[in-house]
Write an enzyme that holds these catalytic residues in place. Structure first.
Site, mmCIF file in Angstrom:
data_model
loop_
_atom_site.group_PDB
_atom_site.id
_atom_site.type_symbol
_atom_site.label_atom_id
_atom_site.label_comp_id
_atom_site.label_asym_id
_atom_site.label_seq_id
_atom_site.Cartn_x
_atom_site.Cartn_y
_atom_site.Cartn_z
ATOM 1 N N TRP A 16 0.836 -1.209 0.000
ATOM 2 C CA TRP A 16 0.000 0.000 0.000
ATOM 3 C C TRP A 16 0.869 1.257 0.000
ATOM 4 O O TRP A 16 0.392 2.350 -0.278
ATOM 5 C CB TRP A 16 -0.938 -0.014 1.211
ATOM 6 C CG TRP A 16 -0.240 0.213 2.538
ATOM 7 C CD1 TRP A 16 0.882 -0.435 2.994
ATOM 8 C CD2 TRP A 16 -0.585 1.153 3.552
ATOM 9 N NE1 TRP A 16 1.239 0.027 4.232
ATOM 10 C CE2 TRP A 16 0.358 0.995 4.611
ATOM 11 C CE3 TRP A 16 -1.599 2.082 3.691
ATOM 12 C CZ2 TRP A 16 0.301 1.766 5.778
ATOM 13 C CZ3 TRP A 16 -1.658 2.847 4.853
ATOM 14 C CH2 TRP A 16 -0.706 2.686 5.878
ATOM 15 N N ASP A 17 2.149 1.091 0.318
ATOM 16 C CA ASP A 17 3.098 2.206 0.321
ATOM 17 C C ASP A 17 2.977 3.018 -0.973
ATOM 18 O O ASP A 17 3.080 4.246 -0.970
ATOM 19 C CB ASP A 17 4.550 1.689 0.376
ATOM 20 C CG ASP A 17 4.846 0.764 1.547
ATOM 21 O OD1 ASP A 17 3.933 0.063 1.986
ATOM 22 O OD2 ASP A 17 6.006 0.730 1.996
ATOM 23 N N GLU A 31 0.932 -2.304 12.829
ATOM 24 C CA GLU A 31 0.965 -3.769 12.714
ATOM 25 C C GLU A 31 1.205 -4.480 14.040
ATOM 26 O O GLU A 31 1.158 -5.704 14.103
ATOM 27 C CB GLU A 31 2.060 -4.183 11.712
ATOM 28 C CG GLU A 31 1.745 -3.766 10.290
ATOM 29 C CD GLU A 31 2.778 -4.249 9.277
ATOM 30 O OE1 GLU A 31 3.936 -4.464 9.661
ATOM 31 O OE2 GLU A 31 2.407 -4.401 8.106
ATOM 32 N N LYS A 81 3.122 0.971 16.247
ATOM 33 C CA LYS A 81 4.268 0.929 15.347
ATOM 34 C C LYS A 81 4.389 2.196 14.506
ATOM 35 O O LYS A 81 5.467 2.722 14.299
ATOM 36 C CB LYS A 81 4.129 -0.292 14.428
ATOM 37 C CG LYS A 81 5.307 -0.484 13.481
ATOM 38 C CD LYS A 81 5.149 -1.745 12.657
ATOM 39 C CE LYS A 81 6.344 -1.947 11.724
ATOM 40 N NZ LYS A 81 6.158 -3.039 10.781
ATOM 41 N N GLN A 82 3.251 2.674 13.997
ATOM 42 C CA GLN A 82 3.317 3.761 13.012
ATOM 43 C C GLN A 82 2.010 4.542 12.978
ATOM 44 O O GLN A 82 1.026 4.138 13.597
ATOM 45 C CB GLN A 82 3.618 3.180 11.641
ATOM 46 C CG GLN A 82 2.504 2.310 11.077
ATOM 47 C CD GLN A 82 3.000 1.382 9.989
ATOM 48 O OE1 GLN A 82 3.505 0.300 10.286
ATOM 49 N NE2 GLN A 82 2.850 1.778 8.735
#
Ligand code: BGC
Length: 701
Positions: free
Chosen positions: A299-300, A440, A551-552
């Site tokens: 998806w980046d 994640e 995580k992000q």
């Protein structure tokens, strides 16, 4: 590293071999060896060139290096190497250059020059090295070498699908000595024995090309002969024209802030270098730097890289979308495997949408035991990323043709999947269970705010696309809609009643059901408990799993993508809250915090974070292992993120159909900002100087 969307060639040295990680990495060519991970293929190395003195290779062994410098020329996409090596008291100078051909994208050119300050007898070898660096097994088999007066050839095939590959090389030298040929099972080389005169420069130029599949060898030889005739410098000048044109539209100038300027220029160089050449390929998460993440597309690409192409290279943006449309069959197959209708896009997409993501992506660094991960089945937000990008493209370009060319069908299929995947929990309520948001570390969560909004958005894009297309061509649209008629009722119902995130009394959006009840500790506390450097923090037994450490960017990404969804006060509250709980364990993270912060007038507070995120490939300060798996390489999403933060954050760029707006959200460290944007064929030149924004329209070429 140099790249052109068809291939990447790593910044290794001429004399390096597979043990040094030399890789000519090919976009869209994948192979699997036995049970190992299916990954992209590296080809035979046609640039292998080495000098030798009395039978000993001249390399950069420490005691003999007088000077060594490697440079990446971002303005013309050229790798340059200069070394001075002491050989038995004589200084040997080596100067080599290489670039990826941006016009004939199956070609690669190099030049290798050397000289010495005292007479010296050396041997020069140059040829094709057939020993290939690979992460997961050796992909090329039945390798044979051949040669004639003009060419060296290495041929073989991939193991799994037996796809033929050929690497052909031709050379030109500026000295009049006949070479010998050396051919064994691993390489084919030409060897020149030279008694060198001091001060004279000996030159070799190399033109190499590849064929994947059933191309015509004679055609390739013809192109290489033409290249040789033209000569390295001429070809380099032609290539420079490509780069000049690209830099003109793509450059983002941040004035005199050296660090930011370097990071952004590098990021844009990488994005230009990786533009997809056709609709058969897209951009892997680690670009074409190698086989990390299996050379697969995540998806980046849609969420982090796509905006750059939308602003500067809409043909590339279209290819990115077409690649997903072409992958619909794989996505439908994946949905079926999990027992759902519609299309569920690959988490790690290879050709035809095949999902290369394994069930065990990581391992326990202590015991080496594989860790079951659920990236592939839980991260259903991938569908939403594709719909989001498609919608941006159509709105921005006005090009509805892509919707007729499979785009609408793709939207339908992704929407059908979502409508099937959600659960009806009350008469007017749909919820979404067992997912993983962008964070994640927490798997099998319910009602991840980001995912639910993405579901809503996908269904909404579908409905609004139908309305838009009906105005364009009612009959054609109805023919497509007709196929899905009986699914539309449910899609509309889910769109109306999917559970949408609601801020609590403190204005906070809960990342998923129950998130606020998790241990409220900082990333530092969690990191302190790590037993080993690359221990994975998430999953079933991860240290972050029972905590609020993420995580992000997750809720923060949601706020970035949908700026009008929540009032500014809510956005601020969430930025502050999640910033202290985010580990930034992914290079996709920092740019999103910096971008939101800029929009909220806090660019200064997050400027260092922007710089850190934008510079990961330059500083090398990122995790190169996670849970026992090597994850190094080029971080294309961080490159895209750096671009997004600057253009959409610092310059607050907004577009509404053919209208373009910008505002100054500049950090103190940057006083001036300039960039160009393509708006429906017109080029807008955006300038921010001392917080004053001007947009000038330039004539198109
Ligand atoms: C991130 C994902 C990303 C992947 C590839 C992971 O570490 O969590 O969001 O898609 O890397 O870049």
């Amino acid at each position: 590293m140099i790249a052109n969307g068809v291939y990447g060639y790593r910044g290794t040295l001429d004399e390096d071999d597979a043990t040094k990680g030399v890789a000519w990495n090919i976009n869209g060519l994948y192979d699997r060896v036995g049970e190992a991970w299916r990954e992209s293929v590296n080809l035979y190395n046609p640039l292998y060139t080495i000098l030798s003195y009395r039978g000993n290779p001249i390399t950069l062994s420490d005691d003999r290096v007088v000077r060594h410098k490697q440079q990446l020329g971002l303005s013309k996409g050229q790798h340059v190497r200069n070394s001075v090596i002491d050989v038995d008291g004589t200084q040997v100078h080596i100067h080599s250059e290489r670039f990826a051909d941006q016009h004939h994208r199956n070609l690669l050119h190099a030049s290798y020059a050397f000289s010495c300050d005292q007479p010296l007898t050396l041997e020069l070898y140059s040829g094709i090295d057939g020993i290939v660096y690979d992460l997961s097994g050796s992909h090329l088999e039945n390798t044979t070498f051949d040669y004639d007066e003009s060419f060296l050839i290495a041929s073989g095939q991939t193991q799994e699908q037996k796809i033929p590959v050929h690497v052909i090389k031709t050379m030109k030298v500026n000295f009049d000595i006949s070479p010998e040929i050396i051919k064994d099972n691993n390489k084919v080389l030409r060897r020149w024995q030279l008694t060198m005169e001091p001060g004279r420069t000996y030159k070799l130029s190399i033109h190499a090309g590849m064929i994947i599949g059933d191309g015509d060898i004679e055609d390739l030889k013809q192109s290489l002969s033409e290249a040789k005739k033209k000569g390295y410098n001429h070809l380099l000048a032609d290539n420079k024209e490509f780069w000049d044109e690209k830099w003109h539209i793509s450059d983002v100038d941040v004035g005199h802030h050296d660090k930011a300027d370097k990071a952004l220029t590098y990021a844009i160089y990488m994005l230009i270098s990786h533009r997809p050449p056709s609709e058969d390929v897209s951009i892997p998460a680690r670009g074409l730097s190698g086989q990390v993440y299996k050379g697969a597309v995540f998806w980046d690409t849609e969420m982090y890289m796509f905006p750059f192409y939308l602003n500067t290279d809409q043909a590339a943006a279209r290819n990115i979308l077409r690649y997903r449309i072409n992958g619909l069959s794989g996505a439908k197959q994946k949905a079926k495997e999990y027992g759902y209708k519609g299309a569920f896009y690959a988490w790690e997409s290879q050709e035809n949408g095949y999902d290369a993501c394994s069930d065990y992506n990581l391992s326990d660094p202590d015991t080496g035991k594989p860790v079951r991960t659920y990236f592939k089945e839980n991260q259903i937000h991938i569908n939403g990323a594709i719909a989001y990008a498609l919608n941006q493209y159509v709105k921005r370009t006005g090009d509805v043709s892509i919707l007729y060319e499979g785009g609408l069908e793709m939207l339908f299929e992704t929407a059908v999947f979502y409508a099937d995947r959600v659960k009806q929990t009350a008469k007017t309520k749909y919820e979404c269970f067992g997912v993983m948001g962008p964070d994640e570390y927490h798997e099998h969560v319910n009602n991840n705010a980001y995912t639910n909004v993405m579901i809503y958005h996908t269904l909404d894009v579908l409905i609004s696309s139908i309305v838009l297309l009906r105005k364009d061509d009612r009959e054609k649209t109805n023919a497509i809609v007709g196929v899905y008629q009986k699914r539309l009722k449910k899609i509309r119902d889910v769109r109306r009643h999917i559970l949408m995130p609601k801020p609590n009394e403190d204005g906070l959006i809960e990342q998923f059901d129950g998130y606020f009840e998790l241990n409220d500790v900082t990333p530092k506390t969690v990191l302190k408990k790590k037993r080993s450097g690359n221990e994975y923090l998430g999953g079933k037994d991860g240290l972050a799993t029972p905590t609020q450490v993420i995580k992000q960017a997750d809720v923060i990404l949601l706020l970035v993508l949908f700026p009008g969804m929540f009032p500014l006060s809510i956005q601020r509250a969430n930025l502050d809250y999640y910033a202290t709980r985010t580990e930034h364990g992914s290079t996709l993270s920092k740019a999103m915090y910096a971008q939101l912060a800029a929009r909220l007038g806090k660019a200064n507070d997050y400027f260092d974070m922007f710089l850190e995120g934008a510079s990961v490939d330059l500083t090398g300060e990122y995790k190169d292992h996670a849970g026992g798996t090597y994850i190094g390489g080029t971080h294309l999403a961080a490159c895209g993120g750096a671009y997004m933060t600057t253009v959409y954050g610092f310059a607050g760029l907004k577009h509404k159909k053919a209208m373009l707006m910008a505002e100054s959200n500049m950090p103190k460290a940057i006083r001036n900002l300039h960039f160009r944007v393509n708006m429906r064929g017109n080029i807008a030149y955006v300038t921010i100087r001392r917080n004053i924004v001007t947009i000038k329209w330039e004539e198109t070429t």
